[in-house]
Design a protein around this motif. Sequence first.
Motif, PDB file in Angstrom:
ATOM      1  N   GLN A 103      -1.890  11.092  -0.675  1.00  0.00           N
ATOM      2  CA  GLN A 103      -1.561  10.349  -1.889  1.00  0.00           C
ATOM      3  C   GLN A 103      -1.883   8.877  -1.671  1.00  0.00           C
ATOM      4  O   GLN A 103      -2.934   8.414  -2.068  1.00  0.00           O
ATOM      5  N   CYS A 104      -1.018   8.145  -0.972  1.00  0.00           N
ATOM      6  CA  CYS A 104      -1.326   6.723  -0.775  1.00  0.00           C
ATOM      7  C   CYS A 104      -2.450   6.536   0.240  1.00  0.00           C
ATOM      8  O   CYS A 104      -3.098   5.499   0.253  1.00  0.00           O
TER       9      CYS A 104
ATOM     10  N   LYS B  31      -9.819  17.441  -8.226  1.00  0.00           N
ATOM     11  CA  LYS B  31      -9.532  16.700  -6.996  1.00  0.00           C
ATOM     12  C   LYS B  31      -9.778  15.220  -7.249  1.00  0.00           C
ATOM     13  O   LYS B  31     -10.497  14.848  -8.162  1.00  0.00           O
ATOM     14  N   ARG B  32      -9.159  14.399  -6.395  1.00  0.00           N
ATOM     15  CA  ARG B  32      -9.018  13.007  -6.784  1.00  0.00           C
ATOM     16  C   ARG B  32     -10.265  12.150  -6.557  1.00  0.00           C
ATOM     17  O   ARG B  32     -10.970  12.302  -5.563  1.00  0.00           O
ATOM     18  N   ASP B  35      -9.987   9.774  -3.373  1.00  0.00           N
ATOM     19  CA  ASP B  35      -9.952  10.264  -1.998  1.00  0.00           C
ATOM     20  C   ASP B  35     -11.159   9.932  -1.124  1.00  0.00           C
ATOM     21  O   ASP B  35     -10.974   9.658   0.068  1.00  0.00           O
ATOM     22  N   PRO B  36     -12.399   9.975  -1.633  1.00  0.00           N
ATOM     23  CA  PRO B  36     -13.520   9.740  -0.715  1.00  0.00           C
ATOM     24  C   PRO B  36     -13.364   8.461   0.097  1.00  0.00           C
ATOM     25  O   PRO B  36     -13.621   8.442   1.304  1.00  0.00           O
ATOM     26  N   LEU B  38     -10.563   6.945   0.869  1.00  0.00           N
ATOM     27  CA  LEU B  38      -9.383   6.976   1.734  1.00  0.00           C
ATOM     28  C   LEU B  38      -9.558   7.911   2.934  1.00  0.00           C
ATOM     29  O   LEU B  38      -9.046   7.634   4.013  1.00  0.00           O
ATOM     30  N   ILE B  39     -10.272   9.006   2.738  1.00  0.00           N
ATOM     31  CA  ILE B  39     -10.447   9.937   3.866  1.00  0.00           C
ATOM     32  C   ILE B  39     -11.537   9.468   4.830  1.00  0.00           C
ATOM     33  O   ILE B  39     -11.712  10.052   5.889  1.00  0.00           O
ATOM     34  N   GLN B  40     -12.242   8.411   4.462  1.00  0.00           N
ATOM     35  CA  GLN B  40     -13.254   7.863   5.382  1.00  0.00           C
ATOM     36  C   GLN B  40     -12.843   6.513   5.963  1.00  0.00           C
ATOM     37  O   GLN B  40     -13.644   5.844   6.613  1.00  0.00           O
ATOM     38  N   GLY B  41     -11.605   6.121   5.667  1.00  0.00           N
ATOM     39  CA  GLY B  41     -11.138   4.833   6.196  1.00  0.00           C
ATOM     40  C   GLY B  41     -11.798   3.649   5.525  1.00  0.00           C
ATOM     41  O   GLY B  41     -11.918   2.577   6.115  1.00  0.00           O
ATOM     42  N   TYR B  45      -6.330  -1.856   2.261  1.00  0.00           N
ATOM     43  CA  TYR B  45      -4.934  -2.259   2.135  1.00  0.00           C
ATOM     44  C   TYR B  45      -4.875  -3.747   2.484  1.00  0.00           C
ATOM     45  O   TYR B  45      -5.867  -4.305   2.969  1.00  0.00           O
ATOM     46  N   ASP B  48      -6.286  -5.037   5.596  1.00  0.00           N
ATOM     47  CA  ASP B  48      -7.717  -4.800   5.795  1.00  0.00           C
ATOM     48  C   ASP B  48      -8.572  -5.896   5.158  1.00  0.00           C
ATOM     49  O   ASP B  48      -9.786  -5.908   5.322  1.00  0.00           O
ATOM     50  N   VAL B 264      -2.351   0.321  -1.925  1.00  0.00           N
ATOM     51  CA  VAL B 264      -0.961   0.147  -1.493  1.00  0.00           C
ATOM     52  C   VAL B 264      -0.485   1.451  -0.871  1.00  0.00           C
ATOM     53  O   VAL B 264      -0.568   2.509  -1.488  1.00  0.00           O
ATOM     54  N   GLY B 265      -0.013   1.345   0.363  1.00  0.00           N
ATOM     55  CA  GLY B 265       0.312   2.532   1.149  1.00  0.00           C
ATOM     56  C   GLY B 265       1.703   3.064   0.931  1.00  0.00           C
ATOM     57  O   GLY B 265       2.507   3.162   1.838  1.00  0.00           O
ATOM     58  N   HIS B 513      -0.138   3.645  -6.637  1.00  0.00           N
ATOM     59  CA  HIS B 513      -0.244   3.432  -5.188  1.00  0.00           C
ATOM     60  C   HIS B 513      -0.078   4.773  -4.498  1.00  0.00           C
ATOM     61  O   HIS B 513       0.757   4.929  -3.620  1.00  0.00           O
ATOM     62  N   GLY B 514      -0.898   5.730  -4.969  1.00  0.00           N
ATOM     63  CA  GLY B 514      -0.857   7.070  -4.388  1.00  0.00           C
ATOM     64  C   GLY B 514      -0.686   8.158  -5.432  1.00  0.00           C
ATOM     65  O   GLY B 514      -0.920   9.328  -5.166  1.00  0.00           O
TER      66      GLY B 514
END
Lengths: 166, 797
Positions: A103-104, B31-32, B35-36, B38-41, B45, B48, B264-265, B513-514
């Motif tokens: 999620q976040c 699917k979101r 995500d691409p 976020l899942i690759q860093g 935030y 960063d 935002v985490g 934020h998520g």
Amino acid sequence: MSVQVQLRVNGKAYESQVEPRLLLAHYLRDTLGLTGTHIGCETSICGACTVLLDGKAVKSCTLLAVQASGSDITTIEGLAATASPNGGLHPVQEGFWEKHGLQCGFCTPGMILAAVELLGKAPDPTEAEIRHALSGNLCRCTGYQHIVEAVQYAAKSMKKKRSDKR
Amino acid sequence: MKHAVKMKRAARSKSQPRMAPATRYIGMPLKRKEDPRLIQGLGHYVDDVQLAGMHYAAFMRSPYAHAKIRSVDLSKARMAPGVVLALAGADVAGAIGPVPCAAQIPDMKSAPRPVLATDRVRFVGEAVAVVVANDRYAARDALDLIEVDYEPLTPVVDPEKALAKGSPVLHAGHANNAAYKWELEGGDLKAAFKSADKVIRQRLINQRLIPVPLEPRGALAEYRPGEQQLTLWSATQIPHLLRTQIAAMLAIPETQVRVIAPEVGGGFGSKLNVYPEEALVAYLAMKTGHPVKWIESRRENFQATIHGRDQIADVEVAFKRDGTILGLRCQVIADLGAYYQLLTPLIPTLTGLMMTGCYKIPAARMELIGVFTNKMATDAYRGAGRPEATYLIERVLDLVAAELKKDPVEVRRKNFPQPKDFPYATPTGLIYDSGDYDKALDLALQKADYKKLRREQAAQRKKGRLVGIGISTYVEICGMGPSSAMPAGGWESATVRIEPTGKVNLLTGASPHGQGQETSFAQMGADILGLEPGDVQVVHGDTAVVPYGIGTFGSRATAVGGTAAYKSLLKLREKLAKIAGHMLGEDASKMEFAGRKIFSKSAPKKSVAFADAVGAAYVAKTLPPEMEPGLEATTFYEPANFTYPFGTHICVVEVDPETGQVRLLRYVAVDDCGNVLNPLLVDGQVHGGIVQSIGQALFEGAVYDEQGQLLTGELMDYAIPRAADLCWIETARTVTPSPVNPLGVKGVGEAGTIAATPALAGALVDALSPFGVRHVDMPLTREKIWRLMRAGGRRAK
């Protein structure tokens, strides 16, 4: 005083002069600019800073950069290339996307790398094994269920890739 | 005072709420889009974001819960390598206003908190001084060189003792530590208790919690003196409200402040606030000429970011032998901590508003006292006052059932309002929008196979196994609006701008934020405009780009922000229909949007490409007469009422009789959040919410010792749930659309957290009932359970 460190990160060789007390997480983030490795607790509990060090999932917030000298590190930024050099995502990344495993996103890089380590050791893990293997990584958003499904998805797709190769 | 929330009665729509014209993507588990990256860093935030010449701030915090500050000596710190500035409270007292509180309760006492303590500290972790250095490590090193001379005072830790005569008082000018008294009463309570067959009393403690988003707070400020522009990146849920407050605190024009909420985490309410560090970092950037970053450590996060819950409720319930609840009387002490944060005093009042839960209880009263203690402030933590209400009323229903030796399901069902009773007016002044509580209960019972569960439980008890079944039927209040019932605007904004190439920017005042609104709002945009979700980019969290908005909290982003977006999308659809109709020579009212084309229902073969119609709006040569060029629409949408999601959660636990270890065997959640834009996202919210509640029920609790030291100061001492602590959560939904908004949506961000604690507590009490246990306060730790079993075992002998 500074000391020299030499390491490979995501396949690239680096040599730097660092303060002996510099944390590996800060070295990756601030020195190399690889900010995909997150810091969530600075005490090894939350696992957001997990990276692969010579293939092992370690928490980079409680390792010094000097301790990692000489090792080969994979961060989330370099993970995809380890699986598919021609672009595309690592199957665990795919699983997280397919199954809404985030999620976040703050715990996600560490969570993914912990799952990669697990699937390296146990290609066909049970739900309980997945939950146990991820217990060093905290997530406050998902309740973990979609993460478990993401890892199951990845296990299945990696199995299929292996059998396709044969 | 008698309190009643006045709200416009929601117009009851005759037909089912109208969804988007075509629903290709709405309701689908896409699917979101988030995500691409976020899942690759590749997300950014606050920590960063790197700026040239960036410096770092570190805060010196009080080790005492309560002390006078005799002096702060910064001279050595100022000489430390890399340090450019060190300031104490007195240095900024005139320059930065106090921490704001937006909530107003009549007769509440004022308790202003300076951004850095000046003469007195009132909780462990209160900031006393700040250092700016050219490096993170140097800033932290310099803290060790600061000398603060404290004169310790007697700490006030226990909220009941804090109210006792003779207690030390936290704030000068206050006669005692009561921050406010608040009363709410509806119905004839005297008559209710007079006509009751039985009355039960119980004390219920809802312990203090620490929110623990995985990303701690953080802020980065840059000031450009030539342009007089301050940019503040902050891990916040409310960028616009933060901008307004920062401008006020620094006494600079709001037009000179830009707030960016980057990735935002997680927040869970803890980032729905305005904190001293945000104002200070902004001030320090202006003062030093360097961008200044501060990233909260986890220890600071535990000490100095808001906490949640912390209520003691003494409850009396009047009921009839058949299980009908007649009246409810509650005395609540809410431990507010040392100061007010943004909404601190308001949160416990939500418990009062929701105290009758999903039951037709004709009379209810709450007397609430907010108390100052030497702790961090409490404020909105996921659920914010409503989990306390659900816990209260659901524990009460269980106690009534136990007293009458009835099944907890039967007692609940007995008191449900029926679908025909909606909109349903509660004695607390609320109007529940829509509901079918039996339907959700029935589905949950069926999914759990409740009768079989009870049979199995009986069989296992005979074998000495301690299995318990808990049930929670809940309703909650969310979709936070209307404005009359909110401290600062109960509306949300959305601007939709279709760019000349036909791509859509959807700017929302919500600040996800998520939660995934970059995806769900794009689904809506795609359906309404006949496009693909990839054609619609959702933009949020930048006050320089997005029109003024309120933010993401109170499960409001879709119900309020989504409706604003929906209305702006419809406005542009209507304009485009006119343009396309004009281009095609067809009736604009008959235009359809699909496959990136616009065409007439009556002549579908003749169409205009979506991008061409958009282009026409910008080239502006073939527009219908009198039409303005451009394609942009803004809506400020304010709902007429809150929305009221509901459902039933059933939990099965087993207690190890040797160790007190609780094992979750099953968790069934049936939730009704109205219509659903993306079921994948809803499931994610439900899972996460439930697990946070499992955390409260089984593990979590912020513990201050008698000196006011936070003993649970790290993740090592404060246990949040891990993957291995949980069982599979079985989810299902009923759908009762809300009549409040045209989407028929209610909200789901907090439902799991609001619903789950009483299901868990009920299951545990049920498991321990052979030991004569009637109630246990959370967290239901092994040690506590082991002691209860030992005590109960002895009693049994």
